[in-house]
Design an enzyme around this catalytic site. Sequence first.
Site, PDB file in Angstrom:
ATOM      1  N   SER A  89      37.671  34.709  24.231  1.00 43.53           N
ATOM      2  CA  SER A  89      36.904  35.483  25.220  1.00 43.53           C
ATOM      3  C   SER A  89      35.615  34.750  25.540  1.00 43.53           C
ATOM      4  O   SER A  89      34.859  34.407  24.628  1.00 43.53           O
ATOM      5  CB  SER A  89      36.534  36.854  24.667  1.00 43.53           C
ATOM      6  OG  SER A  89      37.681  37.567  24.306  1.00 43.53           O
ATOM      7  N   GLU A 116      29.898  35.286  25.169  1.00 48.70           N
ATOM      8  CA  GLU A 116      30.143  35.335  23.728  1.00 48.70           C
ATOM      9  C   GLU A 116      30.074  33.900  23.195  1.00 48.70           C
ATOM     10  O   GLU A 116      29.665  33.646  22.073  1.00 48.70           O
ATOM     11  CB  GLU A 116      31.532  35.938  23.466  1.00 48.70           C
ATOM     12  CG  GLU A 116      31.856  36.015  21.993  1.00 48.70           C
ATOM     13  CD  GLU A 116      33.286  36.460  21.700  1.00 48.70           C
ATOM     14  OE1 GLU A 116      33.730  37.462  22.279  1.00 48.70           O
ATOM     15  OE2 GLU A 116      33.936  35.787  20.889  1.00 48.70           O
ATOM     16  N   ARG A 132      30.111  41.548  17.605  1.00 50.99           N
ATOM     17  CA  ARG A 132      29.926  40.087  17.764  1.00 50.99           C
ATOM     18  C   ARG A 132      28.492  39.647  17.466  1.00 50.99           C
ATOM     19  O   ARG A 132      27.971  38.714  18.074  1.00 50.99           O
ATOM     20  CB  ARG A 132      30.296  39.622  19.185  1.00 50.99           C
ATOM     21  CG  ARG A 132      31.738  39.842  19.577  1.00 50.99           C
ATOM     22  CD  ARG A 132      32.694  38.983  18.783  1.00 50.99           C
ATOM     23  NE  ARG A 132      34.022  39.019  19.358  1.00 50.99           N
ATOM     24  CZ  ARG A 132      34.907  39.985  19.166  1.00 50.99           C
ATOM     25  NH1 ARG A 132      34.618  41.011  18.381  1.00 50.99           N
ATOM     26  NH2 ARG A 132      36.093  39.924  19.733  1.00 50.99           N
TER      27      ARG A 132
HETATM   28  N1  EPU Z   1      42.020  43.602  31.319  1.00 49.32           N
HETATM   29  C1  EPU Z   1      42.316  43.444  32.652  1.00 49.32           C
HETATM   30  N2  EPU Z   1      42.509  42.177  33.137  1.00 49.32           N
HETATM   31  C2  EPU Z   1      42.405  41.075  32.362  1.00 49.32           C
HETATM   32  C3  EPU Z   1      42.109  41.245  30.997  1.00 49.32           C
HETATM   33  C4  EPU Z   1      41.906  42.512  30.488  1.00 49.32           C
HETATM   34  O1  EPU Z   1      42.416  44.411  33.387  1.00 49.32           O
HETATM   35  O2  EPU Z   1      42.594  39.975  32.895  1.00 49.32           O
HETATM   36  C5  EPU Z   1      41.793  44.954  30.770  1.00 49.32           C
HETATM   37  C6  EPU Z   1      43.053  45.742  30.488  1.00 49.32           C
HETATM   38  O3  EPU Z   1      42.788  47.062  30.868  1.00 49.32           O
HETATM   39  C7  EPU Z   1      43.183  45.709  28.981  1.00 49.32           C
HETATM   40  C8  EPU Z   1      41.725  45.666  28.566  1.00 49.32           C
HETATM   41  O4  EPU Z   1      41.075  44.890  29.571  1.00 49.32           O
HETATM   42  O5  EPU Z   1      43.808  46.857  28.520  1.00 49.32           O
HETATM   43  C9  EPU Z   1      41.497  45.030  27.212  1.00 49.32           C
HETATM   44  O6  EPU Z   1      42.112  43.731  27.190  1.00 49.32           O
HETATM   45  P1  EPU Z   1      42.536  43.049  25.809  1.00 49.32           P
HETATM   46  O7  EPU Z   1      43.287  44.006  24.958  1.00 49.32           O
HETATM   47  O8  EPU Z   1      43.165  41.733  26.133  1.00 49.32           O
HETATM   48  O9  EPU Z   1      41.166  42.842  25.079  1.00 49.32           O
HETATM   49  P2  EPU Z   1      39.764  42.284  25.581  1.00 49.32           P
HETATM   50  O10 EPU Z   1      38.814  43.423  25.636  1.00 49.32           O
HETATM   51  O11 EPU Z   1      39.891  41.455  26.799  1.00 49.32           O
HETATM   52  C10 EPU Z   1      38.897  41.953  23.154  1.00 49.32           C
HETATM   53  C11 EPU Z   1      38.239  40.877  22.356  1.00 49.32           C
HETATM   54  C12 EPU Z   1      39.287  39.854  21.929  1.00 49.32           C
HETATM   55  C13 EPU Z   1      40.328  40.556  21.086  1.00 49.32           C
HETATM   56  C14 EPU Z   1      40.956  41.670  21.927  1.00 49.32           C
HETATM   57  C15 EPU Z   1      41.910  42.516  21.115  1.00 49.32           C
HETATM   58  C16 EPU Z   1      35.961  40.684  23.116  1.00 49.32           C
HETATM   59  C17 EPU Z   1      34.977  39.904  23.908  1.00 49.32           C
HETATM   60  N3  EPU Z   1      37.203  40.232  23.133  1.00 49.32           N
HETATM   61  O12 EPU Z   1      39.371  41.344  24.347  1.00 49.32           O
HETATM   62  O13 EPU Z   1      38.645  38.897  21.116  1.00 49.32           O
HETATM   63  O14 EPU Z   1      41.353  39.650  20.667  1.00 49.32           O
HETATM   64  O15 EPU Z   1      39.916  42.565  22.403  1.00 49.32           O
HETATM   65  O16 EPU Z   1      41.190  43.305  20.225  1.00 49.32           O
HETATM   66  O17 EPU Z   1      35.591  41.682  22.502  1.00 49.32           O
HETATM   67  C18 EPU Z   1      37.501  36.795  21.227  1.00 49.32           C
HETATM   68  O18 EPU Z   1      36.495  37.402  20.862  1.00 49.32           O
HETATM   69  O19 EPU Z   1      37.502  35.564  21.463  1.00 49.32           O
HETATM   70  C19 EPU Z   1      38.726  37.544  21.445  1.00 49.32           C
HETATM   71  C20 EPU Z   1      39.832  36.978  21.939  1.00 49.32           C
END
Ligand code: EPU
Length: 339
Positions: A237, A334, A164
Amino acid sequence: MRIEEHFPLENHNTFRLPVKARWFIEYDNEDELLRILRDEYFRECDSIHIGSGSNLLFLNDYNGIILHSTIKGVNIEEETDQAVILRIGAAEIWDDIAAFAISRGWYGAENLSGIPGECGAAAVQNIGAYGVELKDIIQSVEACDRNTCEKHIFSREDCRYSYRYSRFKDESATPYIITHIRIRLSKSPAFTLHYSGLMEQIVARHPGIILPGVRETILSIRKEKLPDPAQYGNAGSFFMNPVITVLHFEALKAAYPNIPSFPADGDMVKKVPAGWLIEQCGFRGASKGGAGVYHKQALILVNLGNASGQDIALLAEDIRTAVYKRFSITLTPEVRYIG
Ligand code: EPU
């Protein structure tokens, strides 16, 4: 060129905050951009450049000039049996490009399906999802220097991409305005499916892994997890996933054996999902003023209907304080704060 005064920004920020800009200037081509950049009044005013506002938090009305590009166009610049290079205007909607690539059978953009925003902003932010970042397919970026009004072409390496981040991110330090991006897409199958659970979900929906199947699966995962901006204004995010040392991670793991993690750039560090940290602190579904934490994904702050930018910033601050107290981790937004 379009110039508006006291311009409502509700449709130019996906939090849908009813703020106004003193001036809003939209330009259609590079010559118009250069005319603006050379203008004396423009040079005296505060200004920021926006895309479709899908990563912005306006704290107040903006008492300066908001610049917006309408430079469009998608051209095939090079094509071989193996790959194609597209030159794309900064104002093209990123997801239209992802859909177009998939419809032509070109690989590389599919995991980034459904990410809101315009191509210029996507290249500033190095958008990423499901194991792929824009930097993986970026070939080069064309940008104008706000100060010298000169045009530069930055190779992928020159863009200094990381998670990012790019050299274009901090406009005050790096005075570039992106006008076009070039991406390289492969004509032979080259999927990236290692993101947790992705492969299983694709296979469950489509026997055989095909480009439209990957896009469709990713769009449905996103639909399931992320709020519909028409219902709740949001900017995806809100925080970045923090990168912490392995030592710090091991200490946390001793106290919280279920803490998830992803590899980060380097052996000594790990990335921890901010959504998990926020949920552990009890914020999933919480609200304050008109701002809320999305009930299905704690990393997403939403406008419950009548939030101000301050409401959202205050809730974000509560979250940062709680996460720091409990895990000694400082969350970095972010989303870009304006004002
Ligand atoms: N999780 C929780 N609770 C929550 C949310 C997430 O426990 O309420 C944990 C779970 O273990 C899950 C892990 O976090 O397995 C990862 O969650 P998720 O796959 O939803 O991904 P994220 O890390 O929350 C990132 C990016 C997203 C992108 C997704 C998929 C960032 C800041 N965000 O989110 O990007 O779509 O991975 O690759 O890196 C964005 O940047 O706006 C965005 C949506």
